[in-house]
Design a protein around this motif. Structure first.
Motif, mmCIF file in Angstrom:
data_model
loop_
_atom_site.group_PDB
_atom_site.id
_atom_site.type_symbol
_atom_site.label_atom_id
_atom_site.label_comp_id
_atom_site.label_asym_id
_atom_site.label_seq_id
_atom_site.Cartn_x
_atom_site.Cartn_y
_atom_site.Cartn_z
ATOM 1 N N ARG A 177 0.825 -1.210 0.000
ATOM 2 C CA ARG A 177 0.000 0.000 0.000
ATOM 3 C C ARG A 177 0.860 1.261 0.000
ATOM 4 N N PHE A 178 1.904 1.260 0.796
ATOM 5 C CA PHE A 178 2.791 2.429 0.787
ATOM 6 C C PHE A 178 3.533 2.540 -0.548
ATOM 7 N N ALA A 179 3.890 1.408 -1.141
ATOM 8 C CA ALA A 179 4.527 1.449 -2.466
ATOM 9 C C ALA A 179 3.583 2.035 -3.502
ATOM 10 N N ALA A 180 2.285 1.692 -3.406
ATOM 11 C CA ALA A 180 1.304 2.255 -4.335
ATOM 12 C C ALA A 180 1.199 3.768 -4.161
ATOM 13 N N ALA A 181 1.249 4.230 -2.927
ATOM 14 C CA ALA A 181 1.209 5.679 -2.688
ATOM 15 C C ALA A 181 2.442 6.357 -3.281
ATOM 16 N N ARG A 182 3.602 5.730 -3.153
ATOM 17 C CA ARG A 182 4.818 6.306 -3.736
ATOM 18 C C ARG A 182 4.707 6.409 -5.250
ATOM 19 N N ARG A 183 4.134 5.387 -5.884
ATOM 20 C CA ARG A 183 3.984 5.426 -7.341
ATOM 21 C C ARG A 183 3.067 6.563 -7.771
ATOM 22 N N VAL A 184 1.998 6.772 -7.025
ATOM 23 C CA VAL A 184 1.111 7.894 -7.351
ATOM 24 C C VAL A 184 1.882 9.203 -7.282
ATOM 25 N N ILE A 185 2.654 9.388 -6.226
ATOM 26 C CA ILE A 185 3.414 10.624 -6.066
ATOM 27 C C ILE A 185 4.421 10.802 -7.197
ATOM 28 N N GLU A 186 5.051 9.707 -7.590
ATOM 29 C CA GLU A 186 6.089 9.772 -8.627
ATOM 30 C C GLU A 186 5.526 9.998 -10.022
ATOM 31 N N THR A 187 4.282 9.587 -10.258
ATOM 32 C CA THR A 187 3.740 9.598 -11.621
ATOM 33 C C THR A 187 2.680 10.670 -11.854
ATOM 34 N N THR A 188 2.407 11.491 -10.877
ATOM 35 C CA THR A 188 1.439 12.572 -11.040
ATOM 36 C C THR A 188 2.067 13.892 -10.603
ATOM 37 N N GLU A 189 1.583 14.968 -11.206
ATOM 38 C CA GLU A 189 2.075 16.285 -10.812
ATOM 39 C C GLU A 189 1.444 16.748 -9.506
ATOM 40 N N ARG A 190 0.218 16.324 -9.276
ATOM 41 C CA ARG A 190 -0.482 16.634 -8.038
ATOM 42 C C ARG A 190 -1.598 15.602 -7.868
ATOM 43 N N ALA A 191 -1.982 15.362 -6.631
ATOM 44 C CA ALA A 191 -3.035 14.372 -6.372
ATOM 45 C C ALA A 191 -3.366 14.375 -4.882
ATOM 46 N N ILE A 192 -4.550 13.846 -4.555
ATOM 47 C CA ILE A 192 -4.852 13.488 -3.166
ATOM 48 C C ILE A 192 -4.953 11.968 -3.097
ATOM 49 N N VAL A 193 -4.486 11.430 -1.976
ATOM 50 C CA VAL A 193 -4.396 9.979 -1.809
ATOM 51 C C VAL A 193 -4.962 9.604 -0.443
ATOM 52 N N TYR A 194 -5.838 8.620 -0.447
ATOM 53 C CA TYR A 194 -6.372 8.049 0.792
ATOM 54 C C TYR A 194 -5.831 6.634 0.898
ATOM 55 N N LEU A 195 -5.203 6.314 2.031
ATOM 56 C CA LEU A 195 -4.596 4.994 2.235
ATOM 57 C C LEU A 195 -5.180 4.403 3.512
ATOM 58 N N TYR A 196 -5.757 3.222 3.392
ATOM 59 C CA TYR A 196 -6.486 2.605 4.506
ATOM 60 C C TYR A 196 -5.708 1.439 5.090
ATOM 61 N N VAL A 197 -5.609 1.410 6.438
ATOM 62 C CA VAL A 197 -4.921 0.344 7.164
ATOM 63 C C VAL A 197 -5.909 -0.313 8.114
ATOM 64 N N ALA A 198 -6.224 -1.587 7.865
ATOM 65 C CA ALA A 198 -7.223 -2.300 8.669
ATOM 66 C C ALA A 198 -6.618 -3.170 9.758
ATOM 67 N N GLU A 199 -5.314 -3.426 9.690
ATOM 68 C CA GLU A 199 -4.722 -4.489 10.499
ATOM 69 C C GLU A 199 -4.858 -4.277 12.012
ATOM 70 N N LEU A 200 -4.710 -3.050 12.483
ATOM 71 C CA LEU A 200 -4.775 -2.843 13.934
ATOM 72 C C LEU A 200 -6.180 -3.096 14.461
ATOM 73 N N ASP A 201 -7.192 -2.646 13.736
ATOM 74 C CA ASP A 201 -8.564 -2.862 14.166
ATOM 75 C C ASP A 201 -8.894 -4.352 14.207
ATOM 76 N N MET A 202 -8.439 -5.079 13.207
ATOM 77 C CA MET A 202 -8.696 -6.512 13.177
ATOM 78 C C MET A 202 -8.031 -7.213 14.354
ATOM 79 N N ALA A 203 -6.797 -6.828 14.655
ATOM 80 C CA ALA A 203 -6.086 -7.427 15.784
ATOM 81 C C ALA A 203 -6.762 -7.075 17.106
#
Length: 380
Positions: A177-203
């Motif tokens: 997921r963090f790698a996907a966010a990096r790719r967005v930053i690298e391949t766009t001039e500007r953008a907003i990004v929402y990144l969701y982490v479920a693991e702590l809630d599940m645990a």
């Protein structure tokens, strides 16, 4: 006994987070006073309450060291994922977007619907969630918008309801997921990004937030955020926040409310979740029925609960302004746990939820107070 307390924040709110991020990239003034940025990343960590983060600061040295007193904000009521994420992604309170609980009444079909799972032809995401999303506003401004989460959520009804307007990028592991966010930053001039982490809630639900499992997930998250932040290009801002906090409720604190007949008198449906019940009455009962039921709960449960009727809760602004289309979704009586208890119905033969340790939904600081950590271009 007390009614639901009106926790009205005078400072930054969850509703401001994604909206301010968009305005930052557009170069506009915003509620969080974020500076102009090329990219804004909002990292939503499901279940990461400010109390838990501070209580386990030694396992999250990077995040905890950047959590100032001013960087703790109020979530929404009920303190539950569907309500909170919808507020994050629309910028309005639950009463306005209509996602007013975990499970709520679909009055047109006389049934309870789970707003995480119950999407079908009679509960369409595009009409059930009542407001435009900030991603749709970004699209209208020709701003690229992305939502990053696991593949299992890519085509869910909740995703369609609260993330519409964003391009969904599937990435199953935290690192991916963090790698996907990096790719967005690298391949766009500007953008907003929402990144969701479920693991702590599940645990937390499975083992509790004080468990080794939860601590292990917190350590992984802290390391991943630290690595991501260190490599941010100039002009990229990150906000780390949560939908709600968590509280561990042991089995001996489960209360079987149906054992007391007056607590279910006239009740047709029980929605919400164990720390925040929404009780829906049988149609045709006198106007006083909700007041009578609320008084029964106050009398029997005492200071273990906060109790309000629908009318009282709306008048006090607990759900924010309420869209008329959402009125029937709010319980006629709302019972929120004040002490370390959770409420269950012994008539539920599935024993749904009785195995959960970590719980949320109510108005305690542990459930309502969430972090807002500012990184990169947004750091102070």
């Amino acid at each position: 006994m007390p009614m639901l307390p009106a926790r009205i924040s005078r400072g930054p709110r969850l509703a401001d987070v994604l909206q301010s991020s968009l305005q930052s990239v557009l170069g506009e003034e915003n509620a969080l006073a974020l500076p102009p940025s090329t990219h804004a990343v909002v990292l939503l960590v499901d279940g990461l309450g400010a109390t838990a983060l501070r209580g386990r600061a030694g396992h999250a040295r990077f995040l905890a060291s950047r959590l100032a007193k001013s960087d703790v904000i109020e979530g929404v009521f009920p303190a539950t994922t569907a309500s909170a994420i919808a507020t994050l992604t629309t910028g309005v309170a639950p009463g306005q977007h209509g996602m007013v609980g975990y499970s709520v009444l679909d009055a047109d079909n006389d049934r309870l619907v789970n707003q995480l799972k119950s999407w079908d032809a009679a509960m369409r995401p595009e009409s059930w969630q009542l407001q435009p999303t900030i991603f749709e506003k970004a699209r209208d401004a020709a701003m690229p918008a992305f939502a990053i989460g696991t593949a299992r959520y890519a085509n869910s009804g909740l995703t369609d309801a609260v993330l519409r307007g964003a391009e969904y990028l599937s990435a199953d592991t935290l690192d991916e997921r963090f790698a996907a966010a990096r790719r967005v930053i690298e391949t766009t001039e500007r953008a907003i990004v929402y990144l969701y982490v479920a693991e702590l809630d599940m645990a937390a639900h499975a083992k509790g937030w004080e468990s080794d499992k939860w601590l292990g997930e917190l350590e992984k998250l802290d390391a991943a955020v630290s690595d991501f932040a260190r490599a941010l290009p100039k002009g990229v801002g990150v906000l780390v926040t949560a939908d709600h906090g968590i509280i561990d409720v042991p089995l001996d604190k489960h209360v079987l409310y149906d054992a007391v007949p007056e607590l279910i008198a006239g009740v047709r449906h029980v929605g919400g979740e164990p720390r925040c019940l929404q009780l829906y009455l049988e149609p045709g009962l006198p106007a006083s029925a909700a007041d009578d039921l609320a008084e029964s709960w106050r009398s029997v449960e005492g200071d273990r609960v906060w109790v309000s009727t629908k009318a009282e809760a709306i008048a006090d602004g607990i759900f924010g302004d309420v869209d008329p289309r959402a009125l029937t979704r709010i319980g006629d009586v709302i019972v929120a746990a004040r002490k370390l208890v959770a409420y269950y119905d012994s008539r539920d033969i599935t024993l749904a939820g009785r195995s959960m340790v970590g719980q949320h939904g109510s108005l305690s600081d542990e459930e309502m107070r969430i972090p807002l950590v500012r990184l990169g271009a947004f750091a102070r």
